[in-house]
Design a protein around this motif. Structure first.
Motif, short mmCIF file in Angstrom:
data_model
loop_
_atom_site.label_atom_id
_atom_site.label_comp_id
_atom_site.label_asym_id
_atom_site.label_seq_id
_atom_site.Cartn_x
_atom_site.Cartn_y
_atom_site.Cartn_z
N PRO A 173 1.97 -6.31 -2.26
CA PRO A 173 0.53 -6.07 -2.08
C PRO A 173 -0.34 -7.27 -2.48
O PRO A 173 -1.56 -7.14 -2.52
N VAL B 37 -6.27 -1.30 -2.55
CA VAL B 37 -5.19 -0.32 -2.64
C VAL B 37 -5.01 0.44 -1.33
O VAL B 37 -3.89 0.84 -0.97
N GLN C 41 -4.82 -0.67 1.47
CA GLN C 41 -3.97 -1.44 2.38
C GLN C 41 -2.52 -1.55 1.90
O GLN C 41 -1.68 -2.10 2.60
N TRP C 42 -2.23 -1.06 0.68
CA TRP C 42 -0.87 -1.16 0.17
C TRP C 42 0.07 -0.27 0.97
O TRP C 42 -0.29 0.81 1.44
N LYS C 43 1.29 -0.74 1.11
CA LYS C 43 2.36 0.05 1.74
C LYS C 43 3.27 0.55 0.63
O LYS C 43 4.06 -0.21 0.07
N ALA C 44 3.12 1.83 0.29
CA ALA C 44 3.85 2.41 -0.83
C ALA C 44 4.82 3.47 -0.33
O ALA C 44 4.48 4.27 0.56
N ILE D 194 6.25 -0.53 -3.84
CA ILE D 194 5.08 -1.11 -3.17
C ILE D 194 5.50 -2.44 -2.58
O ILE D 194 5.86 -3.37 -3.30
N ASP E 256 7.34 -7.79 -4.18
CA ASP E 256 7.52 -6.33 -4.24
C ASP E 256 7.34 -5.83 -5.67
O ASP E 256 7.68 -6.51 -6.65
N VAL F 80 -2.17 -1.73 -11.17
CA VAL F 80 -1.03 -1.14 -10.44
C VAL F 80 -0.74 0.26 -10.98
O VAL F 80 -0.52 1.21 -10.21
N LEU G 232 -4.73 -8.82 -5.83
CA LEU G 232 -4.11 -7.80 -4.99
C LEU G 232 -5.01 -7.42 -3.82
O LEU G 232 -6.24 -7.51 -3.89
N GLN G 233 -4.39 -6.96 -2.74
CA GLN G 233 -5.14 -6.39 -1.62
C GLN G 233 -5.81 -5.09 -2.09
O GLN G 233 -5.40 -4.49 -3.09
#
Length: 366
Positions: A86, A66, A68-71, A83, A255, A184, A63-64
């Motif tokens: 990611p 956190v 940088q996550w788009k949530a 999310i 996703d 996650v 995973l990237q």
């Protein structure tokens, strides 16, 4: 729009009306479907626990970081977190390969065990890979065993008859998937989450998943995690009653959805699988190669070109969904039950489906 009008109606089984609307093969009005790649309207940004997952642990899970996550969340659905992909480049391939090659292996349980002798389901990958690799566009070609796969259960095996889990029917949960799920969950505010049961769903373009609530776990304070790979789908998230019209949203490859708190026990369904919106055979995120420099302790493994060719051919018309649950609270035990109730039974070939003319998709659990 027809979908919007149906949503406003409410009343007796409003959910079913929207399910049937999106299930239609010629349903062209998808303007009302929430697209998290272009957030707005009822979509709000969701805050994550960035400090609860180190960048190193995120990398180990593929995973990237956190940060940088788009949530995102949805107004009116507290506890629901979406999310948007990611995963690091190439890392989705590991989970696809695991779902097709490793996780269907014994002692895990799959739908094919219902009507095939045990020795026939030992090596689904080995029996299917050449047939899949050679497969053309002729829909009349016989399907491989992997293409007949509809569900696999992991850890505590769900009993489709009693709708319960049991201490009597348990096999080791995959360590790589447990680690991914724990990162996650921690990022979403659920440190200490234990991945104890998994249901893997295998969809094709004519598959759907009926309207249901996931309530069989004994501990509802822990979230339900859902991971999607391959082709896209429409996901419907409703309310505590079927009279409440659901919200439709797209789910694309990579996703992740988290259902917790109020949203943990809401009705939901998947009425339709759609070709990925890029118009290509596979979404571009699956074309990316895995870095040759994996971190120490990574649970991600490199896939051979030969293995990925089989996976890619499968995904051209399919979607894989992994849902992970914690069944028991810490220190909690299953109630005493008879040996009969503890055994894992699976649904019949034509149960739990909303459209009798469509090919059946057995599990009634996302």
């Amino acid at each position: 729009a027809a979908a919007a009008a149906l949503s406003r109606e409410g009343g007796e089984d409003a959910f079913r009306r929207l399910f049937r609307f999106y299930r239609q093969r010629d349903a062209s009005d998808l303007r009302g479907v929430v697209d998290f790649s272009a957030p707005g309207g009822q979509v709000v940004r969701s805050q994550l626990n960035i400090s609860s997952v180190s960048d190193q642990d995120a990398y180990r899970a593929g995973l990237q970081p956190v940060s940088q996550w788009k949530a995102y969340g949805l107004s009116g659905y507290p506890g629901f977190i979406f999310i948007a992909n990611p995963f690091l480049p190439g890392c989705q391939r590991h989970w696809v390969k695991q779902c097709l090659k490793l996780y269907p292996e014994k002692p895990n349980i799959c739908n094919l065990d219902l009507h095939m002798a045990p020795e026939k389901t030992i090596d689904l990958w080995g029996q299917s890979k050449e047939q899949l690799r050679r497969k053309g566009s002729n829909k009349w070609e016989p399907r491989s065993l992997l293409e007949k796969l509809r569900w696999v259960t992991l850890g505590y095996h769900y009993n489709w008859d009693t709708k319960k889990y049991s201490a009597n029917h348990h096999t080791p949960f995959p360590s790589d998937l447990a680690f991914l799920s724990e990162q996650v969950a921690a990022a979403c505010g659920f440190r200490g989450f234990q991945a104890q049961a998994g249901i893997l769903n295998y969809y094709h373009f004519d598959s759907s998943l009926g309207i249901h609530v996931d309530e069989s776990e004994l501990d509802h304070s822990r979230p339900l995690l859902s991971f999607s790979f391959g082709q896209s789908s429409i996901f419907l998230l409703g309310g505590l009653k079927r009279e409440e019209a659901p919200t439709a949203m797209f789910m694309h490859s990579g996703d992740i959805m988290v259902m917790s708190g109020f949203s943990r026990l809401l009705y939901h369904a998947v009425p339709r699988v759609l070709p990925n919106p890029e118009g290509t055979a596979l979404p571009s995120c699956l074309d990316q190669d895995l870095s040759s420099d994996l971190p120490v302790g990574s649970v991600i493994e490199h896939s051979s070109d030969e293995d990925w060719q089989v996976c890619a051919k499968y995904l051209q018309s399919s979607r894989i969904n992994m849902t992970i649950r914690q069944v028991l609270a810490e220190g909690q035990k299953f109630p005493e039950e008879s040996e009969t109730n503890g055994k894992c039974q699976a649904p019949s070939e034509d149960s739990h489906h909303e459209n009798s003319k469509a090919k059946r998709h057995k599990p009634n659990t996302v």
